[in-house]
Design an enzyme around this catalytic site. Structure first.
Site, PDB file in Angstrom:
ATOM      1  N   LYS A 191       0.871  -1.186   0.000  1.00 19.58           N
ATOM      2  CA  LYS A 191       0.000   0.000   0.000  1.00 19.58           C
ATOM      3  C   LYS A 191       0.901   1.227   0.000  1.00 19.58           C
ATOM      4  O   LYS A 191       1.408   1.643   1.039  1.00 19.58           O
ATOM      5  CB  LYS A 191      -0.883  -0.022   1.258  1.00 19.58           C
ATOM      6  CG  LYS A 191      -2.214   0.680   1.126  1.00 19.58           C
ATOM      7  CD  LYS A 191      -2.160   2.166   0.920  1.00 19.58           C
ATOM      8  CE  LYS A 191      -1.917   2.975   2.166  1.00 19.58           C
ATOM      9  NZ  LYS A 191      -1.751   4.431   1.814  1.00 19.58           N
ATOM     10  N   GLU A 267       8.582   1.130  11.349  1.00 23.77           N
ATOM     11  CA  GLU A 267       9.720   2.046  11.173  1.00 23.77           C
ATOM     12  C   GLU A 267       9.137   3.448  11.199  1.00 23.77           C
ATOM     13  O   GLU A 267       8.410   3.823  10.286  1.00 23.77           O
ATOM     14  CB  GLU A 267      10.396   1.806   9.818  1.00 23.77           C
ATOM     15  CG  GLU A 267      11.024   0.452   9.644  1.00 23.77           C
ATOM     16  CD  GLU A 267      12.348   0.329  10.359  1.00 23.77           C
ATOM     17  OE1 GLU A 267      12.814   1.319  10.959  1.00 23.77           O
ATOM     18  OE2 GLU A 267      12.909  -0.779  10.340  1.00 23.77           O
ATOM     19  N   CYS A 302      13.540  10.403   7.285  1.00 17.71           N
ATOM     20  CA  CYS A 302      13.309   9.982   8.669  1.00 17.71           C
ATOM     21  C   CYS A 302      14.556  10.155   9.511  1.00 17.71           C
ATOM     22  O   CYS A 302      14.478  10.489  10.684  1.00 17.71           O
ATOM     23  CB  CYS A 302      12.834   8.542   8.701  1.00 17.71           C
ATOM     24  SG  CYS A 302      13.911   7.442   7.788  1.00 17.71           S
ATOM     25  N   GLU A 401       9.245  16.255  15.120  1.00 18.93           N
ATOM     26  CA  GLU A 401       9.740  15.984  13.766  1.00 18.93           C
ATOM     27  C   GLU A 401       9.055  16.941  12.794  1.00 18.93           C
ATOM     28  O   GLU A 401       7.833  16.936  12.677  1.00 18.93           O
ATOM     29  CB  GLU A 401       9.427  14.531  13.377  1.00 18.93           C
ATOM     30  CG  GLU A 401      10.003  14.162  12.033  1.00 18.93           C
ATOM     31  CD  GLU A 401       9.663  12.734  11.609  1.00 18.93           C
ATOM     32  OE1 GLU A 401       8.482  12.354  11.683  1.00 18.93           O
ATOM     33  OE2 GLU A 401      10.588  12.011  11.198  1.00 18.93           O
TER      34      GLU A 401
END
Ligand code: NAD
Ligand code: MN
Length: 498
Positions: A191, A267, A302, A401
């Site tokens: 996906k 993750e 990331c 973040e």
């Protein structure tokens, strides 16, 4: 090919066929409900194509196909050598279509074409090839038990693996899941993010051409809360392997608990510290690296080194070099091969990053560089590379973040202080330490709570190194042979002899 000009890339883009249908049981098809979503080019805000918007009905079809393929062993029952050859062919087809894959990636999510050609497309193909190579080189175990028994410790495929991936490295993140999951004999349902579905759809056709049997690899484009959620809650999906935000990662672990306890590997996000000590072997190299470590891929990484911690004794000189290198990063058209920063993936992401820049200013951090949207007349989502100094640990731009080209700089006096600042985060994906002193390097790398620590570099590593996070950056590892463990169950067989 990478020496094409902007005009040549634009010409190629104008003549490119864009994939738009889901891929289920070996066939491209529309979503069951006929719905589509708009796939926008972030470089100019214009429509690229309309892509099938899958939901629970498509998930149902894909899971049935994937389950049937697993049960009749058309893939996991092949000899390891055969599976290897097919996956090697798959990797080879990706290499033969490198230009198209790179172009799709750049158009879809705004990354510079030079990066897509230099990293994304070849790294994705290499990941498939690396996992293919591993297939017939991994042995199971015989346990050291008494003569009267033969005790085997073996690994078996899980069954149906759903891989849900983000938009920042769409193809690479997909292949980090796909490679080991297919290598170990699973059926996979991928996906992709609704913001970057194109390369995932394209490689489904290449997988089929390579000989991956129907039903073994399916791609369902669509939204997280529709088709993503359906896969996460499905009672016949054996594993959900995810890369994306910590918020959604936490939600998917709950989906596993609420449904069938499917294996759940997450993750997630990061807020990685990059620690520069006064005795770094080459301060200019450290400054150049620090800039690339936050501005590469528009800061949508990331492991972005979003917190730069600099020892106060060298901070003034270091900041001068940092700014000099940062000024070389200019946001521009992703299809221009000289561009280093492209467009933010979409309007929402651009607004979020601009909002964090405003928050940083309100919190009293010192804006040294950038801070604004650029070229709005192009219709694209460009943000200037941005640097804040005097950032303190209570500020949101130190803690959250941002996922954009925004660097937060903080000074420190001692190594102990730097380690404490570095670890003062919910995340633990990566960290770096720059020093010429081996003892400081080892002390620092042991103390930093992160899945990866770089010493005198940022982003070193290749397929041989596991990748993943401590703390709220997630669990499980992508890359290396360790990744294969996630997609298998351990079986103990005790055979009683006479
Ligand atoms: P996201 O969490 O918003 O989305 C990731 C994927 O999850 C997308 O495909 C999305 O459609 C899907 N999703 C969303 N809601 C869902 C739901 N309810 N059920 C099932 N699926 C759902 O993240 P993003 O914005 O696409 O990506 C950025 C994030 O990814 C950042 O936090 C970044 O740090 C992280 N990231 C982590 C790594 C890593 O390896 N640790 C690598 C790349 C990106
Ligand atoms: Mn897109």
């Amino acid at each position: 090919m990478s020496d094409l000009t902007l005009a040549q890339w634009q010409h190629k883009a104008a003549h490119l066929t864009l994939p738009s249908q889901a891929f289920i049981d070996g066939t491209y098809r529309d979503a069951v409900n006929g719905a589509t979503f708009d796939c926008i080019n972030p470089a100019n805000g214009q429509l690229l194509t309309r892509v099938a918007s899958c939901d629970a009905a498509d998930a149902e079809l894909a899971v049935k196909a994937a389950r049937a393929a697993f049960d009749d062993k058309r893939w996991c029952g092949l000899s390891p050598k055969q599976r290897k050859l097919i996956m090697q062919r798959f990797a080879e087809l990706m290499r033969l279509n490198l230009v198209e894959l790179a172009l799709l990636e750049s158009l879809d999510m705004g990354k510079p074409i030079g990066d897509a050609m230099g990293y994304d497309a070849p790294a994705a193909a290499n990941c498939i090839a690396w996992n293919a190579e591993a297939i017939d080189k991994i042995y199971d175990q015989v346990a050291p038990v008494e003569e009267s028994a033969l005790a085997l410790v073996t690994r078996e495929a899980l069954g149906v693996v759903a891989a849900i991936v983000p938009w920042n490295f769409p193809l690479v993140m997909a292949c980090w899941k796909l490679g080991p999951a297919l290598a170990t004999g699973n059926s996979v349902i991928l996906k992709p993010s609704e913001k970057s579905p194109l390369t995932a759809l394209r490689i489904a056709g290449l997988a089929k051409e390579a000989g991956i049997p129907d039903g073994v690899f399916n791609v369902l484009p669509g939204f997280g809360h529709t088709v993503g959620e359906a896969l996460a809650m499905h009672m016949d999906v054996d594993c959900i392997t995810f890369t994306g935000s910590t918020k959604i990662g936490k939600h998917l672990v709950q989906c596993s608990g609420k449904s069938n306890l499917k294996r759940a590997f997450m993750e997630c996000g990061g807020k990685s510290p990059n620690i520069v000590l006064a005795d770094a072997p080459d301060l200019d190299a450290a400054a150049r690296s620090a800039v690339g470590a936050i501005f590469y891929n528009q800061g949508e990484v990331c492991t972005a080194a979003s917190r730069l911690l600099v020892q106060n004794s060298i901070k003034p000189q270091f900041m001068e070099r940092l700014l000099a290198h940062a000024r070389e990063w200019i946001s521009a058209n992703p299809l221009d091969p000289t561009t280093r920063i492209g467009a933010m993936v979409d309007h929402i992401q651009m607004e979020q990053v601009l909002n964090y820049i405003a928050i940083g200013q309100q919190e009293g951090a010192k804006l040294l560089l950038g801070g604004k949207r650029t070229q709005p007349e192009e219709g694209g989502y460009y943000i200037e590379p941005t640097i804040f100094d005097d950032v303190t640990p209570t500020m949101r731009i130190f803690r959250e973040e941002i996922f954009g080209p925004v660097l937060a700089v903080t000074g420190f006096d001692t190594l102990e202080e730097a380690i404490a600042l570095g670890n003062d985060t919910d995340y633990g994906l990566a960290a770096a330490i720059w020093t010429a002193d081996l003892n400081q390097a080892v002390k620092g790398s042991r103390a930093l709570r992160a899945g990866t620590v770089f010493v005198n570099n940022w982003d070193g590593g290749d397929m041989t190194m596991p990748f993943g996070g401590f703390k709220q950056s997630g669990n499980g590892r992508d890359k290396s042979l360790h990744a294969l463990e996630k997609y298998t169950e351990l079986k103990s067989t005790w055979i009683q002899l006479e």
